[in-house]
Structure formats: C-alpha cells, structure tokens
Write an enzyme that holds these catalytic residues in place. Structure first.
Site, PDB file in Angstrom:
ATOM      1  N   ASP A   2       1.243  -1.115   0.192  1.00 40.47           N
ATOM      2  CA  ASP A   2      -0.207  -0.233  -0.574  1.00 40.47           C
ATOM      3  C   ASP A   2       0.912   1.001   0.235  1.00 40.47           C
ATOM      4  OD1 ASP A   2      -1.591   2.218   0.400  1.00 40.47           O
ATOM      5  OD2 ASP A   2      -2.393   0.750   2.286  1.00 40.47           O
ATOM      6  N   ILE A   3       0.862   2.220  -1.176  1.00 39.06           N
ATOM      7  CA  ILE A   3       1.680   3.195  -0.646  1.00 39.06           C
ATOM      8  C   ILE A   3       1.697   4.381   0.001  1.00 39.06           C
ATOM      9  CG2 ILE A   3      -0.308   4.485  -2.843  1.00 39.06           C
ATOM     10  CD1 ILE A   3       3.099   4.588  -4.670  1.00 39.06           C
ATOM     11  N   THR A  36      -3.664   1.648 -13.972  1.00 37.15           N
ATOM     12  CA  THR A  36      -3.611   0.479 -14.110  1.00 37.15           C
ATOM     13  C   THR A  36      -4.638   0.303 -13.396  1.00 37.15           C
ATOM     14  OG1 THR A  36      -2.514  -0.438 -12.066  1.00 37.15           O
ATOM     15  CG2 THR A  36      -1.785  -0.032 -14.808  1.00 37.15           C
ATOM     16  N   GLY A  37      -5.734   0.785 -12.855  1.00 40.80           N
ATOM     17  CA  GLY A  37      -6.805   0.483 -11.985  1.00 40.80           C
ATOM     18  C   GLY A  37      -8.494   0.757 -12.869  1.00 40.80           C
ATOM     19  N   GLY A  87      -9.446   3.992  -5.806  1.00 36.93           N
ATOM     20  CA  GLY A  87      -8.468   3.263  -6.298  1.00 36.93           C
ATOM     21  C   GLY A  87      -6.923   4.771  -4.587  1.00 36.93           C
ATOM     22  N   VAL A  88      -6.248   4.349  -5.768  1.00 33.94           N
ATOM     23  CA  VAL A  88      -4.659   5.299  -4.979  1.00 33.94           C
ATOM     24  C   VAL A  88      -5.443   6.678  -4.044  1.00 33.94           C
ATOM     25  CG1 VAL A  88      -2.669   5.831  -5.239  1.00 33.94           C
ATOM     26  CG2 VAL A  88      -2.622   4.235  -6.317  1.00 33.94           C
ATOM     27  N   ASP A  89      -5.935   7.356  -5.263  1.00 36.66           N
ATOM     28  CA  ASP A  89      -6.697   9.000  -4.491  1.00 36.66           C
ATOM     29  C   ASP A  89      -6.493   9.121  -3.603  1.00 36.66           C
ATOM     30  OD1 ASP A  89      -6.641  11.908  -5.177  1.00 36.66           O
ATOM     31  OD2 ASP A  89      -8.135  11.188  -7.159  1.00 36.66           O
ATOM     32  N   ASN A 104      -7.230  12.214 -10.435  1.00 35.66           N
ATOM     33  CA  ASN A 104      -8.465  13.064 -11.692  1.00 35.66           C
ATOM     34  C   ASN A 104      -7.693  14.676 -11.909  1.00 35.66           C
ATOM     35  OD1 ASN A 104     -10.625  14.108 -10.508  1.00 35.66           O
ATOM     36  ND2 ASN A 104     -10.559  11.665  -9.267  1.00 35.66           N
ATOM     37  N   TYR A 150      -8.509   3.484 -14.271  1.00 38.08           N
ATOM     38  CA  TYR A 150      -8.129   3.100 -16.106  1.00 38.08           C
ATOM     39  C   TYR A 150      -8.282   2.974 -17.491  1.00 38.08           C
ATOM     40  CZ  TYR A 150      -8.954   8.810 -14.819  1.00 38.08           C
ATOM     41  OH  TYR A 150      -9.304   9.913 -14.064  1.00 38.08           O
TER      42      TYR A 150
HETATM   43  N1  AR6 Z   1      -1.069   1.337  -3.378  1.00 36.91           N
HETATM   44  C1  AR6 Z   1      -1.255   1.211  -4.366  1.00 36.91           C
HETATM   45  N2  AR6 Z   1      -1.298   0.570  -5.348  1.00 36.91           N
HETATM   46  C2  AR6 Z   1      -2.788   0.761  -5.250  1.00 36.91           C
HETATM   47  C3  AR6 Z   1      -3.637   1.433  -3.918  1.00 36.91           C
HETATM   48  C4  AR6 Z   1      -2.922   1.341  -2.825  1.00 36.91           C
HETATM   49  N3  AR6 Z   1      -3.408   1.489  -1.427  1.00 36.91           N
HETATM   50  N4  AR6 Z   1      -5.149   1.092  -4.516  1.00 36.91           N
HETATM   51  C5  AR6 Z   1      -4.823   0.924  -5.071  1.00 36.91           C
HETATM   52  N5  AR6 Z   1      -3.426   0.777  -6.140  1.00 36.91           N
HETATM   53  P1  AR6 Z   1      -5.777   3.965  -9.720  1.00 36.91           P
HETATM   54  P2  AR6 Z   1      -5.542   5.100 -12.076  1.00 36.91           P
HETATM   55  C6  AR6 Z   1      -3.318   0.200  -7.048  1.00 36.91           C
HETATM   56  O1  AR6 Z   1      -7.792   3.288 -10.426  1.00 36.91           O
HETATM   57  O2  AR6 Z   1      -6.182   3.176 -13.331  1.00 36.91           O
HETATM   58  C7  AR6 Z   1      -9.081   7.526  -8.955  1.00 36.91           C
HETATM   59  O3  AR6 Z   1     -10.688   7.376  -8.662  1.00 36.91           O
HETATM   60  C8  AR6 Z   1      -4.732  -0.308  -8.036  1.00 36.91           C
HETATM   61  O4  AR6 Z   1      -4.462  -1.514  -7.856  1.00 36.91           O
HETATM   62  O5  AR6 Z   1      -6.235   3.768  -8.396  1.00 36.91           O
HETATM   63  O6  AR6 Z   1      -4.707   6.028 -12.949  1.00 36.91           O
HETATM   64  C9  AR6 Z   1      -8.025   8.067  -9.288  1.00 36.91           C
HETATM   65  O7  AR6 Z   1      -9.878   9.218  -8.724  1.00 36.91           O
HETATM   66  C10 AR6 Z   1      -3.769  -0.222  -9.916  1.00 36.91           C
HETATM   67  O8  AR6 Z   1      -3.066  -1.365  -9.700  1.00 36.91           O
HETATM   68  O9  AR6 Z   1      -5.420   4.664 -10.709  1.00 36.91           O
HETATM   69  C11 AR6 Z   1      -9.367   9.116 -10.615  1.00 36.91           C
HETATM   70  O10 AR6 Z   1     -10.860   9.241 -10.763  1.00 36.91           O
HETATM   71  C12 AR6 Z   1      -3.019   1.105  -9.789  1.00 36.91           C
HETATM   72  O11 AR6 Z   1      -3.459   1.761  -8.153  1.00 36.91           O
HETATM   73  C13 AR6 Z   1      -9.031   6.965 -11.361  1.00 36.91           C
HETATM   74  O12 AR6 Z   1      -9.568   6.276 -10.029  1.00 36.91           O
HETATM   75  C14 AR6 Z   1      -3.674   2.370 -10.081  1.00 36.91           C
HETATM   76  O13 AR6 Z   1      -5.318   2.664  -9.631  1.00 36.91           O
HETATM   77  C15 AR6 Z   1      -6.938   6.659 -11.876  1.00 36.91           C
HETATM   78  O14 AR6 Z   1      -7.066   5.608 -11.850  1.00 36.91           O
END
Ligand code: AR6
Length: 169
Positions: free
Chosen positions: A10-11, A123-124, A32-34, A24, A126
């Site tokens: 977890d970052i 990669t989540g 997700g991470v955000d 976003n 998006y």
């Molecule tokens: N630590 C590390 N990696 C993570 C964590 C974490 N805590 N949580 C998820 N991931 P995403 P995107 C991974 O969806 O695709 C948001 O709603 C996850 O498994 O967080 O760039 C924003 O507000 C995946 O591999 O980001 C935007 O609207 C990666 O992080 C949208 O999602 C990215 O997944 C951005 O989408």
C-alpha cells in the site's frame, strides 16, 4: 544514478520524500490510490488541492501533467498528483502515460526530492493493461535524467509486482 526499486504493498504506508497520486483532473479525490491517499493523508491535502483549483488550475489538471501539494499526515514531504490517461484500444495514449512519470519526476527535481514512490498509474479505474503500463513506466523513468536517487514502484498486488519485475529484468 537513479535506482529503481519494487515493493508490493500500500503506497500510503511508504516513507519517501514524494508519494505520487494517480489522480483525476478535478484533483478533488476519487477511488483507488487517490481515495487511499486522501483518507490516510487527511484533510490538508484536499484543502491544498481546492486552493489550486481556485487559483491557476481553475480548469483542473490536464492529463499527463503533475502538481505537488503537502503530504498531510503521510510519511512523506509532498504528494505529487498526476492524471493518467484512460486506456483506449483505438488511440495510442502511451505518450500521455509516459508524460505522467516524466512530469512527476521533473516536479520532484524542482522540489529537491531524493526518493519518489509511484503507483502503477492508469492500471486501475483507467484500465491500462499492466504489462504495457510497466514497460512505459520503467522505460520513462530510466531515460528521464532525473536527479532523484530512488524511484520506488509500489505495486498493490502480486500480478502488478510480477509485471514490473519482468521489465526490470
Ligand atoms: N497503494 C498502491 N497501489 C494501489 C493502492 C494503494 N493503496 N490502491 C490501488 N492501487 P487507480 P487509475 C493500485 O484506480 O487507474 C481514481 O478514482 C491499483 O491496483 O487508483 O490511474 C482517481 O480519482 C492499480 O494497479 O488509478 C481517478 O479517477 C493502480 O493502483 C482514477 O481512479 C492504479 O489504480 C484513476 O485511475
């Protein structure tokens, strides 16, 4: 020389000068991470994002760009927010994904950061294919010319970790 390291986890639990957020354009939070960064980092991050939106980022942060804020309660000095492209099967948006890594590192260099933790941007939600995202991430960091000494990819699950490990050889 920039060292590239990999961690599975977890970052928001990482200690680094910079933690990069896969945000976003609104900068006002999401899943997700955000979501995780804003939850653990506390309200100071969102407050600064709102100030940016009220100022020079009135229309939001464009895809491929990056901006720094406080890291709030995270074990970091700054969060750098970047907006990845949504995956498209018909349009090549890889330049925008590379730009996220390049612009984040340029911003980190301006701040004087030494260690930067990245998630696998796009990669989540998006939907960017993991292997291709890993290729773009590693190639872009390796050729960026950054002064950062450690770029750490923090991969959430084993599948993501293996994709990045395969690229690093
Ligand atoms: N630590 C590390 N990696 C993570 C964590 C974490 N805590 N949580 C998820 N991931 P995403 P995107 C991974 O969806 O695709 C948001 O709603 C996850 O498994 O967080 O760039 C924003 O507000 C995946 O591999 O980001 C935007 O609207 C990666 O992080 C949208 O999602 C990215 O997944 C951005 O989408």
């Amino acid at each position: 020389m920039t060292g590239i390291t990999l961690v599975q986890g977890d970052i928001t639990r990482q200690s680094a000068d910079v933690i990069v957020n896969a945000a976003n354009s609104s900068l006002l939070g999401g899943g997700g991470v955000d979501g995780a960064i804003h939850r653990r980092g506390g309200p100071a991050i969102l407050a600064e994002c709102r100030r940016l939106r009220a100022g020079h980022l009135g229309k939001g942060l464009p895809t491929g760009r990056a901006v720094a804020t406080t890291a709030g309660d995270l074990d970091a000095r700054w969060v750098i927010h970047t907006v990845g492209p949504v995956w498209s099967a018909t349009e090549d948006r890889s330049g925008l994904l590379a730009s996220c890594y390049r612009e984040s590192l340029r911003t980190a260099d301006e701040l004087g950061a030494r260690t930067v933790a990245f998630p696998a941007i796009s990669t989540g939600v998006y939907r960017w294919p993991m292997d291709d995202a890993a290729r773009i991430a590693v190639e872009t960091v390796a050729t960026s010319g950054t002064s950062v000494t450690e770029v750490r990819f923090v991969l959430f699950d084993a599948r993501a970790y293996e994709a990045f490990a395969a690229r690093l050889g």
